[in-house]
Design a protein around this motif. Structure first.
Motif, PDB file in Angstrom:
ATOM      1  N   GLU A 119       0.848  -1.193   0.000  1.00 34.22           N
ATOM      2  CA  GLU A 119       0.000   0.000   0.000  1.00 34.22           C
ATOM      3  C   GLU A 119       0.884   1.243   0.000  1.00 34.22           C
ATOM      4  O   GLU A 119       1.853   1.346   0.759  1.00 34.22           O
ATOM      5  CB  GLU A 119      -0.904   0.011   1.235  1.00 34.22           C
ATOM      6  CG  GLU A 119      -1.799   1.238   1.359  1.00 34.22           C
ATOM      7  CD  GLU A 119      -2.963   1.245   0.381  1.00 34.22           C
ATOM      8  OE1 GLU A 119      -3.631   2.286   0.262  1.00 34.22           O
ATOM      9  OE2 GLU A 119      -3.216   0.202  -0.251  1.00 34.22           O
TER      10      GLU A 119
ATOM     11  N   LYS B  98       0.970   5.377   0.552  1.00 37.34           N
ATOM     12  CA  LYS B  98       0.221   6.422   1.242  1.00 37.34           C
ATOM     13  C   LYS B  98       0.983   7.748   1.170  1.00 37.34           C
ATOM     14  O   LYS B  98       2.172   7.812   1.477  1.00 37.34           O
ATOM     15  CB  LYS B  98       0.011   6.070   2.723  1.00 37.34           C
ATOM     16  CG  LYS B  98      -0.869   4.861   2.988  1.00 37.34           C
ATOM     17  CD  LYS B  98      -2.327   5.129   2.664  1.00 37.34           C
ATOM     18  CE  LYS B  98      -3.215   3.968   3.102  1.00 37.34           C
ATOM     19  NZ  LYS B  98      -4.634   4.181   2.704  1.00 37.34           N
TER      20      LYS B  98
ATOM     21  N   CYS C 231       1.841  11.164   2.781  1.00 36.92           N
ATOM     22  CA  CYS C 231       1.927  11.510   4.205  1.00 36.92           C
ATOM     23  C   CYS C 231       2.518  12.913   4.340  1.00 36.92           C
ATOM     24  O   CYS C 231       3.731  13.091   4.434  1.00 36.92           O
ATOM     25  CB  CYS C 231       2.775  10.481   4.948  1.00 36.92           C
ATOM     26  SG  CYS C 231       2.781  10.648   6.735  1.00 36.92           S
TER      27      CYS C 231
ATOM     28  N   ASP D 119      -6.742   6.357   7.539  1.00 38.12           N
ATOM     29  CA  ASP D 119      -6.689   5.372   6.472  1.00 38.12           C
ATOM     30  C   ASP D 119      -5.428   4.515   6.538  1.00 38.12           C
ATOM     31  O   ASP D 119      -5.433   3.359   6.104  1.00 38.12           O
ATOM     32  CB  ASP D 119      -6.825   6.046   5.101  1.00 38.12           C
ATOM     33  CG  ASP D 119      -5.690   7.012   4.809  1.00 38.12           C
ATOM     34  OD1 ASP D 119      -5.101   7.546   5.768  1.00 38.12           O
ATOM     35  OD2 ASP D 119      -5.409   7.242   3.618  1.00 38.12           O
ATOM     36  N   VAL D 120      -4.341   5.080   7.090  1.00 39.02           N
ATOM     37  CA  VAL D 120      -3.120   4.291   7.284  1.00 39.02           C
ATOM     38  C   VAL D 120      -3.380   3.165   8.279  1.00 39.02           C
ATOM     39  O   VAL D 120      -2.982   2.007   8.070  1.00 39.02           O
ATOM     40  CB  VAL D 120      -1.962   5.182   7.759  1.00 39.02           C
ATOM     41  CG1 VAL D 120      -0.754   4.321   8.140  1.00 39.02           C
ATOM     42  CG2 VAL D 120      -1.582   6.190   6.687  1.00 39.02           C
TER      43      VAL D 120
ATOM     44  N   THR E   6      -5.371   0.288   7.000  1.00 42.51           N
ATOM     45  CA  THR E   6      -4.532  -0.639   6.243  1.00 42.51           C
ATOM     46  C   THR E   6      -3.709  -1.516   7.177  1.00 42.51           C
ATOM     47  O   THR E   6      -3.525  -2.705   6.924  1.00 42.51           O
ATOM     48  CB  THR E   6      -3.610   0.122   5.284  1.00 42.51           C
ATOM     49  OG1 THR E   6      -4.389   0.935   4.405  1.00 42.51           O
ATOM     50  CG2 THR E   6      -2.772  -0.835   4.451  1.00 42.51           C
TER      51      THR E   6
ATOM     52  N   ILE F 243       3.424  -0.981   4.132  1.00 40.03           N
ATOM     53  CA  ILE F 243       2.865   0.332   3.826  1.00 40.03           C
ATOM     54  C   ILE F 243       4.034   1.286   3.622  1.00 40.03           C
ATOM     55  O   ILE F 243       4.959   1.337   4.443  1.00 40.03           O
ATOM     56  CB  ILE F 243       1.973   0.838   4.979  1.00 40.03           C
ATOM     57  CG1 ILE F 243       0.882  -0.187   5.308  1.00 40.03           C
ATOM     58  CG2 ILE F 243       1.353   2.186   4.631  1.00 40.03           C
ATOM     59  CD1 ILE F 243       0.125   0.130   6.592  1.00 40.03           C
TER      60      ILE F 243
ATOM     61  N   LEU G 161       4.924   5.100   3.426  1.00 40.33           N
ATOM     62  CA  LEU G 161       4.483   6.469   3.661  1.00 40.33           C
ATOM     63  C   LEU G 161       5.376   7.426   2.877  1.00 40.33           C
ATOM     64  O   LEU G 161       6.606   7.358   2.972  1.00 40.33           O
ATOM     65  CB  LEU G 161       4.557   6.802   5.153  1.00 40.33           C
ATOM     66  CG  LEU G 161       3.755   5.890   6.099  1.00 40.33           C
ATOM     67  CD1 LEU G 161       3.925   6.346   7.551  1.00 40.33           C
ATOM     68  CD2 LEU G 161       2.286   5.870   5.712  1.00 40.33           C
TER      69      LEU G 161
ATOM     70  N   ASN H 188      -0.297   7.050  -5.032  1.00 40.42           N
ATOM     71  CA  ASN H 188      -0.933   5.819  -5.497  1.00 40.42           C
ATOM     72  C   ASN H 188      -0.310   5.264  -6.766  1.00 40.42           C
ATOM     73  O   ASN H 188      -0.319   4.054  -7.000  1.00 40.42           O
ATOM     74  CB  ASN H 188      -2.430   6.049  -5.733  1.00 40.42           C
ATOM     75  CG  ASN H 188      -3.198   6.202  -4.434  1.00 40.42           C
ATOM     76  OD1 ASN H 188      -2.739   5.768  -3.381  1.00 40.42           O
ATOM     77  ND2 ASN H 188      -4.361   6.829  -4.502  1.00 40.42           N
TER      78      ASN H 188
END
Length: 474
Positions: free
Chosen positions: A19, A21, A23, A30-31, A34, A46, A48, A52
């Motif tokens: 994912e 994100k 930041c 939303d973080v 996930t 994830i 940061l 997308n």
């Protein structure tokens, strides 16, 4: 994580375990959604500071430590997470920009963020609502197989005694001193671990596996109403199908029906192995269908699928997996989804040891077409084996010659398979000819014929005092 690995992930994009994100300040909710979904699924990373589309924007370099500290504080806050997930952070750099990698391992428990459980589907975090989805989530976290579910009300009358005897003969044919040889039907079921105790409430009885393997069709339909396997040929009529077989009967006879159906549709070739003639087609069909029936997640309403197309044969079935993605035979660790059903199939000779199926499919697919099969696992297990039809056109292959009805197998064959066999050979069937070939009573044969007629597979034609059946042309 090495720079090369990071570059590869950026190029591949988001997935069920990756994912991106943006930041600009501290991580938003939303973080953490996930984080929750990764913990409830297979785990994941994830990143940061990544958009997308994989563009690295970076995080504020002056707030890198603050972001990591805030992340740890929130996941450890019992008012936010129950239970607290495990996370690890790592600072990566690309083109002078800082990216924070947050690694979330798969959790042993179902995690909730602000009272809501989240699951991962492809690259989307979704709220888990409804009893069925929640039960699936909890089942994934438990060392529990749905085949082990106990039904205390079941009795021996709910099982096909003739099928139990057939399986006994199959086991003894493989091993003359097999322990099932001298057991009663009830003792055989217990010996095969088809009877057990539910440790959660101490109830005892026959397991779901016993019904799926040896139960009467009415009992299977009552306990597992969504259970069915759909086999279709889609080579000419690509919108619908050229031929179809829908099975809802026990797994042993489903195996017979499905292997017979697939063999009739696929070209055959032989090659010598240790001075013996071997059919790669038959081995491929055996392994695909055994896997389709044995390793399915039977708590799911998804039907098993077998599709024969112009490019090959593929299967799909619901799965309970701890990994998502393509399976590589070099680092594949086999894990039985239904060990009781798998063990029973092994005893009667319809399957081999765990892991042999993938090895055989790779070996004999190369012999069959010179190409390799493909496998992927997740909520749905998918297998594909390429096929080269000898005519090179989108027409069904020529079927193999059928034995004369007088040359019956000494143990008979499944009723529906006998019906298909006779239709292929003669174009019509009667309850008497089916009974003779399948070694059942005419009444049993007639019940199968009537059922297939009601489903639109056959049509009944009255000829004097007799009724004959032929394939429907609709």
């Amino acid at each position: 994580m090495s720079p090369e690995e990071f570059e590869g992930i950026l190029a591949s994009g988001e997935s069920s375990c990756v994912e991106f994100k943006r930041c600009g300040g501290l991580p938003e909710d939303d973080v953490y959604e996930t984080v929750c979904s990764f913990g409830n699924r297979y785990g994941g990373n994830i990143f940061l500071g990544v958009l997308n589309d994989g563009t690295v924007e970076g995080v504020n370099p002056k707030r890198v430590d603050e972001i990591q500290r805030n992340l740890v504080n929130r996941v450890c806050n019992p008012n936010q997470f129950d239970p607290s997930p495990m996370v690890e952070t790592e600072v990566l750099t690309k083109d002078g920009l800082a990216v924070i990698r947050v690694w979330v391992p798969m959790s042993a428990s179902v995690i909730r963020f602000k009272g809501v459980a989240y699951d991962r589907a492809f690259d989307v975090d979704r709220k888990v609502t409804g009893d069925y989805l929640l039960s699936q989530l909890y089942m994934r976290k438990q060392n529990y197989y749905y085949e082990q579910k106990v039904f205390p009300s079941l009795t021996l009358d709910d099982f096909r005694v003739d099928l139990i005897e057939r399986c006994r003969r199959m086991a003894v044919a493989r091993r003359p001193d097999h322990p099932w040889r001298d057991l009663t039907a009830e003792e055989l079921l217990r010996s095969a671990n088809l009877w057990g105790v539910d440790i959660s409430d101490k109830t005892s009885g026959y397991r779901l596996a016993s019904v799926l393997l040896l139960g009467k069709d009415s009992v299977i339909g009552s306990l597992c109403p969504a259970y069915r396997t759909d086999a279709i040929v889609r080579r000419i009529d690509l919108d619908r199908y050229d031929d179809r077989l829908l099975t809802k009967t026990n797994l042993v006879e489903s195996y017979d029906l499905l292997t017979g159906f697939a063999r009739r549709q696929l070209p055959d070739s032989f090659y010598l192995e240790n001075d013996q003639s071997v059919s790669p087609r038959d081995i491929i069909v055996r392994e695909l269908i055994a896997n389709l029936l044995i390793h399915r997640e039977y708590s799911s309403p998804m039907p098993g699928m077998l599709v024969i197309g112009n490019d090959g044969i593929r299967t799909e079935n619901a799965s309970r997996s701890f990994y998502e993605g393509r399976l590589d035979p070099d680092n594949f660790n086999p894990m039985s989804k239904n060990p009781i059903i798998a063990g029973f199939f092994t005893e009667i000779g319809l399957a081999d040891e765990l892991g042999s199926g993938m090895r055989n499919l790779y070996k004999y697919s190369r012999k069959y077409t010179g190409q390799e099969p493909e496998f992927s696992d997740g909520d749905v297990f998918r297998a594909f084996v390429p096929v080269e039809f000898t005519d090179g056109s989108a027409t069904a292959p020529q079927e193999q010659p059928r034995p004369n009805i007088r040359n019956k197998h000494p143990e008979g064959m499944a009723v529906d398979d006998a019906i298909a066999w006779l239709l292929d050979a003669n174009g019509t069937v009667t309850s008497k000819t089916v009974a003779e070939l399948a070694h059942v009573t005419p009444r049993t044969a007639n019940r199968h014929l009537v059922a297939m007629t009601s489903r639109g597979i056959l049509v009944a034609v009255k000829k004097g005092r007799f009724i004959i059946y032929e394939r429907s042309t609709d």
